[in-house]
Structure formats: structure tokens, C-alpha cells
Design a protein around this motif. Structure first.
Motif, PDB file in Angstrom:
ATOM      1  N   TRP A 194     -10.538  22.088  -8.425  1.00  0.00           N
ATOM      2  CA  TRP A 194      -9.091  22.151  -8.489  1.00  0.00           C
ATOM      3  C   TRP A 194      -8.536  22.221  -7.121  1.00  0.00           C
ATOM      4  N   THR A 195      -9.220  22.719  -6.303  1.00  0.00           N
ATOM      5  CA  THR A 195      -8.994  22.961  -4.923  1.00  0.00           C
ATOM      6  C   THR A 195      -9.073  21.777  -4.280  1.00  0.00           C
ATOM      7  N   MET A 196     -10.214  20.862  -4.432  1.00  0.00           N
ATOM      8  CA  MET A 196     -10.279  19.665  -3.739  1.00  0.00           C
ATOM      9  C   MET A 196      -9.644  18.717  -4.225  1.00  0.00           C
ATOM     10  N   CYS A 197      -8.937  18.593  -5.340  1.00  0.00           N
ATOM     11  CA  CYS A 197      -7.886  17.593  -5.903  1.00  0.00           C
ATOM     12  C   CYS A 197      -6.676  17.927  -5.533  1.00  0.00           C
ATOM     13  N   THR A 198      -6.268  19.126  -5.338  1.00  0.00           N
ATOM     14  CA  THR A 198      -5.263  19.578  -4.686  1.00  0.00           C
ATOM     15  C   THR A 198      -4.984  19.192  -3.259  1.00  0.00           C
ATOM     16  N   LEU A 199      -6.031  19.277  -2.759  1.00  0.00           N
ATOM     17  CA  LEU A 199      -6.019  19.035  -1.099  1.00  0.00           C
ATOM     18  C   LEU A 199      -5.669  17.736  -1.037  1.00  0.00           C
ATOM     19  N   ILE A 200      -6.493  16.700  -1.925  1.00  0.00           N
ATOM     20  CA  ILE A 200      -6.182  15.304  -1.930  1.00  0.00           C
ATOM     21  C   ILE A 200      -4.823  14.996  -2.117  1.00  0.00           C
ATOM     22  N   SER A 201      -4.055  15.578  -3.041  1.00  0.00           N
ATOM     23  CA  SER A 201      -2.617  15.515  -3.615  1.00  0.00           C
ATOM     24  C   SER A 201      -1.719  15.939  -2.255  1.00  0.00           C
ATOM     25  N   VAL A 202      -2.041  17.040  -1.837  1.00  0.00           N
ATOM     26  CA  VAL A 202      -1.317  17.618  -0.622  1.00  0.00           C
ATOM     27  C   VAL A 202      -1.386  16.467   0.600  1.00  0.00           C
ATOM     28  N   ILE A 203      -2.361  15.973   0.897  1.00  0.00           N
ATOM     29  CA  ILE A 203      -2.405  14.961   2.119  1.00  0.00           C
ATOM     30  C   ILE A 203      -1.856  13.715   1.658  1.00  0.00           C
ATOM     31  N   SER A 204      -2.064  13.322   0.313  1.00  0.00           N
ATOM     32  CA  SER A 204      -1.131  12.027   0.023  1.00  0.00           C
ATOM     33  C   SER A 204       0.137  12.352   0.056  1.00  0.00           C
ATOM     34  N   LYS A 205       0.861  13.527  -0.323  1.00  0.00           N
ATOM     35  CA  LYS A 205       2.241  13.507  -0.228  1.00  0.00           C
ATOM     36  C   LYS A 205       2.385  13.804   0.995  1.00  0.00           C
ATOM     37  N   GLN A 206       1.915  14.233   2.095  1.00  0.00           N
ATOM     38  CA  GLN A 206       2.203  14.427   3.294  1.00  0.00           C
ATOM     39  C   GLN A 206       2.307  13.102   4.179  1.00  0.00           C
ATOM     40  N   LEU A 207       1.206  12.126   3.709  1.00  0.00           N
ATOM     41  CA  LEU A 207       1.361  10.886   4.097  1.00  0.00           C
ATOM     42  C   LEU A 207       2.466   9.983   3.672  1.00  0.00           C
ATOM     43  N   GLU A 208       2.726  10.236   2.280  1.00  0.00           N
ATOM     44  CA  GLU A 208       3.899   9.538   1.799  1.00  0.00           C
ATOM     45  C   GLU A 208       5.279  10.012   2.295  1.00  0.00           C
ATOM     46  N   SER A 209       5.228  11.269   2.778  1.00  0.00           N
ATOM     47  CA  SER A 209       6.501  11.479   3.329  1.00  0.00           C
ATOM     48  C   SER A 209       6.688  10.992   4.761  1.00  0.00           C
ATOM     49  N   ASN A 210       5.528  10.897   5.292  1.00  0.00           N
ATOM     50  CA  ASN A 210       5.536  10.246   6.659  1.00  0.00           C
ATOM     51  C   ASN A 210       6.010   8.874   6.547  1.00  0.00           C
ATOM     52  N   LEU A 211       5.424   8.255   5.643  1.00  0.00           N
ATOM     53  CA  LEU A 211       5.808   6.698   5.605  1.00  0.00           C
ATOM     54  C   LEU A 211       7.064   6.592   4.962  1.00  0.00           C
ATOM     55  N   ASN A 212       7.573   7.470   4.352  1.00  0.00           N
ATOM     56  CA  ASN A 212       9.134   7.403   3.593  1.00  0.00           C
ATOM     57  C   ASN A 212      10.033   8.518   4.000  1.00  0.00           C
ATOM     58  N   PRO A 213      10.222   8.351   5.519  1.00  0.00           N
ATOM     59  CA  PRO A 213      11.076   9.634   5.751  1.00  0.00           C
ATOM     60  C   PRO A 213      12.401   9.648   5.011  1.00  0.00           C
ATOM     61  N   ASP A 214      13.070   8.504   4.697  1.00  0.00           N
ATOM     62  CA  ASP A 214      14.136   8.621   4.054  1.00  0.00           C
ATOM     63  C   ASP A 214      14.359   8.943   2.660  1.00  0.00           C
ATOM     64  N   LYS A 215      13.178   9.370   2.128  1.00  0.00           N
ATOM     65  CA  LYS A 215      13.195   9.758   0.770  1.00  0.00           C
ATOM     66  C   LYS A 215      12.863  11.409   0.681  1.00  0.00           C
ATOM     67  N   LEU A 216      12.824  12.037   2.061  1.00  0.00           N
ATOM     68  CA  LEU A 216      12.662  13.440   1.944  1.00  0.00           C
ATOM     69  C   LEU A 216      14.137  14.229   1.442  1.00  0.00           C
TER      70      LEU A 216
ATOM     71  N   LEU B  65       0.776  -1.263   0.069  1.00  0.00           N
ATOM     72  CA  LEU B  65       0.041   0.067  -0.057  1.00  0.00           C
ATOM     73  C   LEU B  65       0.920   1.144   0.061  1.00  0.00           C
ATOM     74  N   ARG B  66       1.970   1.149   0.789  1.00  0.00           N
ATOM     75  CA  ARG B  66       2.803   2.440   0.792  1.00  0.00           C
ATOM     76  C   ARG B  66       3.555   2.498  -0.599  1.00  0.00           C
ATOM     77  N   VAL B  67       3.774   1.494  -1.364  1.00  0.00           N
ATOM     78  CA  VAL B  67       4.387   1.710  -2.838  1.00  0.00           C
ATOM     79  C   VAL B  67       3.157   2.058  -3.697  1.00  0.00           C
ATOM     80  N   ALA B  68       2.188   1.558  -3.456  1.00  0.00           N
ATOM     81  CA  ALA B  68       0.954   2.066  -4.499  1.00  0.00           C
ATOM     82  C   ALA B  68       0.559   3.233  -4.166  1.00  0.00           C
ATOM     83  N   LEU B  69       0.576   3.873  -3.055  1.00  0.00           N
ATOM     84  CA  LEU B  69      -0.042   5.314  -2.566  1.00  0.00           C
ATOM     85  C   LEU B  69      -0.095   6.228  -3.531  1.00  0.00           C
ATOM     86  N   PRO B  70       1.069   6.536  -4.471  1.00  0.00           N
ATOM     87  CA  PRO B  70       0.733   7.796  -5.517  1.00  0.00           C
ATOM     88  C   PRO B  70      -0.343   7.277  -6.366  1.00  0.00           C
ATOM     89  N   ALA B  71      -0.364   5.755  -6.886  1.00  0.00           N
ATOM     90  CA  ALA B  71      -1.480   5.404  -7.647  1.00  0.00           C
ATOM     91  C   ALA B  71      -2.811   5.522  -7.130  1.00  0.00           C
TER      92      ALA B  71
END
Length: 239
Positions: A217-239, A159-165
Motif C-alpha cells: 500500500w505504501t509503495m503504490c500510494t507513493l507512485i500515485s502521489v508522484i503521478s498526481k503531482q506530475l500531472e498537476s505540474n503538466l496540467n496547471p489549468d486543471k488545479l 503521454l500527458r493524456v495517458a499519464l493516469p493510465a
């Protein structure tokens, strides 16, 4: 800030369902951005676990389960979404007993969920296939059963790998709710079309559709921002 925005969704649903001593509003009367977010959220909640089950089924060693899941995924991906929505809105009631009646919002949620689940299954399957086989072997060495290996080792990483998709699927699901305007539900696009039908707003297409684009645009951007933040928390080594 993100948590505050997200917390407004259940609060709004509580108010519409009659909480805080208010009169409940049936879902058939919901409209605008509330209906758009409600359909997107509920469809996603149903589609994600269903997609995970289909992905695991397609990886199963049992031939019958693998073939059934593969057929479902390939069949749903070969259909246009509008056809699934038409089937859910117009044909499903014909196959139900007279005493069973699903309102149009519930039928829309089910149609979106079963359609999106096929695409989510392929995203999750790609994540599962990216996990090295030695991790499965390590789980067997530790004495874990096959379900425990997938639940505790494989799925969290997949799920962590598939998060962007999966984020892309969430954005697409939100945008695809605009198709419900064709079927008579007054979601965000439906509200815009209703405004343009008002004689006072005839000819104001630019203002209405620009505002509509800003909302999406606002709603889709909010989803993308939340996902990016979640991905950063799950993959701190890629920051």
C-alpha cells in the motif's frame, strides 16, 4: 520528500553493485523489497519506450509494420502474465546457446517488460488518438517531417493524456512482481513466505500478511502521489 525517497533507489543499487568499496552482491542473491523495486523499475524503463514504439507502429501507414505491432499487442494481451513468466524462467534458457546464460532476475525483468509493453502501447495509442488532427496539419505547414511531428507535438501531449493510465500500469507492475514468489525468486512476498516457513513464526499469518499489505500500500500510494503531482505540474489549468 518524494525526490529524497526516489534518490534512495539508485543509491541502494550502487551499494549492492559494489560501490563505496563494498563487495558486490550478485542479483541472484537480492531479495525482499529491494528485488521488488528493482524488477519493477527496470521493467518499467524497458516497457515504456517499447510500448511507445508499438503504439506508433500500430498507427503506421505501412501495412506490414501495423500488422506486426497489432499482432504482438493482441497476442501478449491474450496471455496470462504467469504463463509469460514461466516461459521466461523455464523455457528461454533451453533456446539459448550453452555459453549464454541469463540469470533469473534478468529473465524476470525481460518477461515483465515485454508483457507490460503491450498494455502501455494501448494506453499511449489512446493518448495519440485524442490529439486533434489539425495539430498534425499545423506541423506539416511548419515544414516538420512526420517523425518530428510525432516527437515534438504528438507524443508529449499523448503521454500527458495517458499519464493516469500509465500510472495504473506502474502500480499493476509493482503488484504483479509478487508472482515471482511462485517461481522461486525471494522478493517481498517470497520473503514473507520464507518467514512463515520458519518454525518460530508458524501461525503468525495475520501479522506477516498485514505488514505485507502495508508495504505494498505504501509503495503504490507513493507512485500515485508522484503521478498526481506530475500531472498537476503538466496540467496547471486543471488545479
Amino acid at each position: 520528500m518524494q525526490i529524497a525517497w526516489i534518490s534512495l533507489i539508485p543509491f541502494g543499487i550502487i551499494i549492492l553493485s559494489g560501490g563505496i568499496w563494498l563487495k558486490p552482491v550478485p542479483t541472484i542473491y537480492w531479495g525482499g523489497i529491494t528485488l521488488t523495486l528493482f524488477i519493477s523499475f527496470c521493467s518499467g524503463v524497458i516497457a515504456l519506450p517499447l510500448g511507445i514504439i508499438l503504439a506508433l507502429g500500430r498507427q503506421s501507414n505501412l501495412l506490414i509494420i501495423r500488422n506486426v505491432c497489432s499482432f504482438y499487442i493482441d497476442f501478449m494481451r491474450s496471455l496470462p502474465l504467469i504463463a509469460v513468466l514461466f516461459f521466461g524462467q523455464l523455457l528461454v534458457p533451453l533456446f539459448l546457446p550453452v555459453e549464454i546464460e541469463l540469470n533469473r532476475v534478468v529473465r524476470a525483468i525481460i518477461a515483465f517488460a515485454i508483457f507490460a509493453a503491450a498494455y502501455i502501447a494501448e494506453d499511449v495509442r489512446g493518448g495519440i488518438q485524442s490529439i486533434p488532427t489539425n495539430q498534425l496539419e499545423a506541423g506539416e505547414v511548419l515544414g516538420l517531417s512526420r517523425p518530428q511531428i510525432y516527437l515534438l507535438i504528438v507524443l508529449p501531449q499523448a503521454l500527458r493524456v495517458a499519464l493516469p493510465a500509465l500510472t495504473n500500469q506502474a502500480v499493476g507492475l509493482l503488484q504483479n512482481t509478487s508472482l515471482m514468489a511462485i517461481l522461486g525468486l525471494v522478493e517481498l512476498l517470497g520473503i514473507s513466505r520464507s518467514l512463515l516457513a520458519n518454525p518460530e513464526f508458524i501461525g503468525r499469518y495475520m501479522e506477516v500478511y498485514v505488514w505485507l499489505g502495508i508495504c505494498y500500500w505504501t509503495m503504490c500510494t507513493l507512485i500515485s502521489v508522484i503521478s498526481k503531482q506530475l500531472e498537476s505540474n503538466l496540467n496547471p489549468d486543471k488545479l
